[in-house]
Scaffold this active site. Structure first.
Site, PDB file in Angstrom:
ATOM      1  N   ASN A  13       0.887  -1.160   0.000  1.00 54.82           N
ATOM      2  CA  ASN A  13       0.000   0.000   0.000  1.00 54.82           C
ATOM      3  C   ASN A  13       0.926   1.211   0.000  1.00 54.82           C
ATOM      4  O   ASN A  13       1.522   1.534   1.018  1.00 54.82           O
ATOM      5  CB  ASN A  13      -0.904  -0.020   1.243  1.00 54.82           C
ATOM      6  CG  ASN A  13      -1.702   1.270   1.369  1.00 54.82           C
ATOM      7  OD1 ASN A  13      -1.752   2.076   0.440  1.00 54.82           O
ATOM      8  ND2 ASN A  13      -2.324   1.478   2.524  1.00 54.82           N
ATOM      9  N   TRP A  14       1.048   1.809  -1.155  1.00 58.30           N
ATOM     10  CA  TRP A  14       2.020   2.893  -1.302  1.00 58.30           C
ATOM     11  C   TRP A  14       1.558   4.191  -0.631  1.00 58.30           C
ATOM     12  O   TRP A  14       2.332   5.123  -0.491  1.00 58.30           O
ATOM     13  CB  TRP A  14       2.290   3.147  -2.787  1.00 58.30           C
ATOM     14  CG  TRP A  14       3.096   2.076  -3.458  1.00 58.30           C
ATOM     15  CD1 TRP A  14       3.402   0.830  -2.973  1.00 58.30           C
ATOM     16  CD2 TRP A  14       3.719   2.152  -4.754  1.00 58.30           C
ATOM     17  NE1 TRP A  14       4.158   0.128  -3.882  1.00 58.30           N
ATOM     18  CE2 TRP A  14       4.371   0.911  -4.988  1.00 58.30           C
ATOM     19  CE3 TRP A  14       3.778   3.139  -5.751  1.00 58.30           C
ATOM     20  CZ2 TRP A  14       5.078   0.651  -6.162  1.00 58.30           C
ATOM     21  CZ3 TRP A  14       4.474   2.867  -6.927  1.00 58.30           C
ATOM     22  CH2 TRP A  14       5.124   1.643  -7.114  1.00 58.30           C
ATOM     23  N   LYS A  15       0.260   4.278  -0.292  1.00 55.70           N
ATOM     24  CA  LYS A  15      -0.293   5.493   0.329  1.00 55.70           C
ATOM     25  C   LYS A  15      -0.019   6.704  -0.577  1.00 55.70           C
ATOM     26  O   LYS A  15      -0.076   6.558  -1.789  1.00 55.70           O
ATOM     27  CB  LYS A  15       0.263   5.661   1.745  1.00 55.70           C
ATOM     28  CG  LYS A  15       0.088   4.381   2.571  1.00 55.70           C
ATOM     29  CD  LYS A  15       0.366   4.522   4.037  1.00 55.70           C
ATOM     30  CE  LYS A  15       0.144   3.186   4.720  1.00 55.70           C
ATOM     31  NZ  LYS A  15       0.266   3.254   6.171  1.00 55.70           N
ATOM     32  N   HIS A  98      -9.264   1.735   4.872  1.00 55.13           N
ATOM     33  CA  HIS A  98      -7.977   1.851   5.555  1.00 55.13           C
ATOM     34  C   HIS A  98      -8.133   2.801   6.750  1.00 55.13           C
ATOM     35  O   HIS A  98      -8.878   3.780   6.677  1.00 55.13           O
ATOM     36  CB  HIS A  98      -6.900   2.366   4.596  1.00 55.13           C
ATOM     37  CG  HIS A  98      -5.527   2.236   5.172  1.00 55.13           C
ATOM     38  ND1 HIS A  98      -5.016   3.162   6.042  1.00 55.13           N
ATOM     39  CD2 HIS A  98      -4.598   1.263   5.040  1.00 55.13           C
ATOM     40  CE1 HIS A  98      -3.810   2.760   6.423  1.00 55.13           C
ATOM     41  NE2 HIS A  98      -3.529   1.620   5.827  1.00 55.13           N
ATOM     42  N   GLU A 100      -6.370   5.090   7.810  1.00 53.59           N
ATOM     43  CA  GLU A 100      -6.070   6.497   7.517  1.00 53.59           C
ATOM     44  C   GLU A 100      -7.280   7.183   6.879  1.00 53.59           C
ATOM     45  O   GLU A 100      -7.515   8.376   7.090  1.00 53.59           O
ATOM     46  CB  GLU A 100      -4.819   6.595   6.628  1.00 53.59           C
ATOM     47  CG  GLU A 100      -3.555   6.315   7.444  1.00 53.59           C
ATOM     48  CD  GLU A 100      -2.445   5.626   6.688  1.00 53.59           C
ATOM     49  OE1 GLU A 100      -2.453   5.643   5.446  1.00 53.59           O
ATOM     50  OE2 GLU A 100      -1.555   5.044   7.351  1.00 53.59           O
ATOM     51  N   GLU A 170      -5.331  -4.652  10.412  1.00 54.30           N
ATOM     52  CA  GLU A 170      -4.298  -3.645  10.645  1.00 54.30           C
ATOM     53  C   GLU A 170      -4.564  -2.923  11.970  1.00 54.30           C
ATOM     54  O   GLU A 170      -5.340  -1.966  12.010  1.00 54.30           O
ATOM     55  CB  GLU A 170      -4.304  -2.618   9.507  1.00 54.30           C
ATOM     56  CG  GLU A 170      -3.999  -3.222   8.152  1.00 54.30           C
ATOM     57  CD  GLU A 170      -3.319  -2.221   7.224  1.00 54.30           C
ATOM     58  OE1 GLU A 170      -2.349  -2.615   6.581  1.00 54.30           O
ATOM     59  OE2 GLU A 170      -3.732  -1.044   7.167  1.00 54.30           O
ATOM     60  N   GLY A 176       2.755   2.376  10.729  1.00 60.53           N
ATOM     61  CA  GLY A 176       3.733   3.445  10.570  1.00 60.53           C
ATOM     62  C   GLY A 176       4.435   3.819  11.864  1.00 60.53           C
ATOM     63  O   GLY A 176       5.116   4.836  11.939  1.00 60.53           O
ATOM     64  N   SER A 216       3.560  -2.146  10.204  1.00 59.98           N
ATOM     65  CA  SER A 216       5.005  -2.282  10.404  1.00 59.98           C
ATOM     66  C   SER A 216       5.532  -3.679  10.068  1.00 59.98           C
ATOM     67  O   SER A 216       6.488  -4.156  10.672  1.00 59.98           O
ATOM     68  CB  SER A 216       5.398  -1.886  11.831  1.00 59.98           C
ATOM     69  OG  SER A 216       5.021  -0.536  12.090  1.00 59.98           O
ATOM     70  N   GLY A 237       3.011  -1.121   4.181  1.00 56.92           N
ATOM     71  CA  GLY A 237       3.151   0.301   3.886  1.00 56.92           C
ATOM     72  C   GLY A 237       4.600   0.637   3.578  1.00 56.92           C
ATOM     73  O   GLY A 237       5.107   0.383   2.487  1.00 56.92           O
ATOM     74  N   GLY A 238       5.291   1.179   4.566  1.00 56.07           N
ATOM     75  CA  GLY A 238       6.663   1.666   4.389  1.00 56.07           C
ATOM     76  C   GLY A 238       7.598   0.724   3.653  1.00 56.07           C
ATOM     77  O   GLY A 238       8.294   1.133   2.709  1.00 56.07           O
TER      78      GLY A 238
HETATM   79  P1  13P Z   1       3.260   0.389   7.600  1.00 57.34           P
HETATM   80  O1  13P Z   1       3.716  -0.924   7.018  1.00 57.34           O
HETATM   81  O2  13P Z   1       4.010   1.558   7.095  1.00 57.34           O
HETATM   82  O3  13P Z   1       3.138   0.326   9.090  1.00 57.34           O
HETATM   83  O4  13P Z   1       1.747   0.600   7.044  1.00 57.34           O
HETATM   84  C1  13P Z   1       0.859  -0.426   7.152  1.00 57.34           C
HETATM   85  C2  13P Z   1      -0.363  -0.059   6.394  1.00 57.34           C
HETATM   86  O5  13P Z   1      -1.079   0.853   6.755  1.00 57.34           O
HETATM   87  C3  13P Z   1      -0.650  -0.807   5.166  1.00 57.34           C
HETATM   88  O6  13P Z   1      -1.918  -0.508   4.686  1.00 57.34           O
END
Ligand code: 13P
Length: 255
Positions: A13-15, A98, A100, A170, A176, A216, A237-238
């Protein structure tokens, strides 16, 4: 059903990261590293990167997903993107609900449910995200929160359509933050999600659903998380923005 029979899915998930040219470069870095994957590999990218991403992954085993979609087919919804638009570009998956979006953009279980049904009707595969806040875990209501999200987000989704739904667990406190749920914590909630699905549908239907962990997840902890019976993949994510790290997670899921 045996875990080995479920589709393992690693999705990035590149956000809000990577411009179209950066997306093309990152995907061409990732592609050779994951070409022998024994799991499904997906990159969920910003809307403006979708066309470039679909083109860049045409001859590869990487599938492309969007990070949201609207429920209406078209109309006066400034700034929104319809499922038909995504389909025409060649998108296969879409991340919905999500944390966020829930936290910053007023997403509710009702709107997640509408988007999920619209995605399924259009032939897209939704990755529906659920997860508890830190204080909800501290108040010991994780299971209530998760059960409520699963029931509401999947309201009126048929057993047939459930086959195309992926669930991502999640925990919001792990996103994050560098704080990963322990493998046992992830397994506990993923198993609870499957039990909730079994109550809502039946055991066979629940056993077929791919449940991912996200929060994470990285090249260092993926092995242990993915070794758990009910953790069938990851939403990353990251670490999905660094080709080698993402590829290492894909490798862990391919065992
Ligand atoms: P991180 O891997 O950066 O914690 O993000 C997880 C996430 O929100 C994937 O959708």
């Amino acid at each position: 059903m045996d875990k080995a029979k479920r589709t393992a899915i690693i999705a990035g998930n590149w956000k809000m990261n990577k411009t179209p040219s950066e997306a093309k470069a990152l995907l061409s870095e990732i592609a050779p590293l994951v070409k022998d994957a024994d799991c499904e590999v997906i990159a969920c990218v910003p809307y403006v990167d979708l066309a470039v991403a679909v083109e860049a992954t045409k001859e590869t085993n990487i599938k492309i997903g969007a990070e949201n979609c609207h429920w209406a087919e078209s109309g006066a919804f400034t700034g929104e993107i319809s499922t038909g638009m995504l389909k025409e570009v060649g998108v296969e998956y879409v991340v919905l609900g999500h944390s966020e979006r829930r936290q910053y953009f007023g997403e509710t279980d009702e709107t997640v449910n509408k988007r999920t049904k619209a995605a399924l009707a259009a032939g897209l595969k939704p990755i529906v995200c659920v997860g508890e806040l830190l204080w909800e875990r501290e108040c010991d209501i994780t299971e209530e929160v998760i059960a409520r999200q699963i029931k509401l987000d999947l309201y009126d989704v048929s057993e047939e359509d459930l086959k195309n739904v992926v669930i991502a667990y999640e925990p919001v406190w792990a996103i994050g933050t560098g704080k990963t749920a322990t493998a046992d914590q992830a397994e506990e909630v993923c198993a609870f999600i499957r039990a909730t699905l079994a109550k809502l549908y039946n055991q066979a239907a629940a056993d077929g659903v791919t449940i991912q962990y996200g929060g994470s997840m990285n090249d260092g902890n993926a092995d242990e998380l993915l070794s758990k019976t009910n953790v069938d993949g990851g939403l990353i994510g990251g670490a999905s923005l660094v080709a080698e790290k993402f590829a290492a997670i894909v490798k862990a899921a391919s065992k």
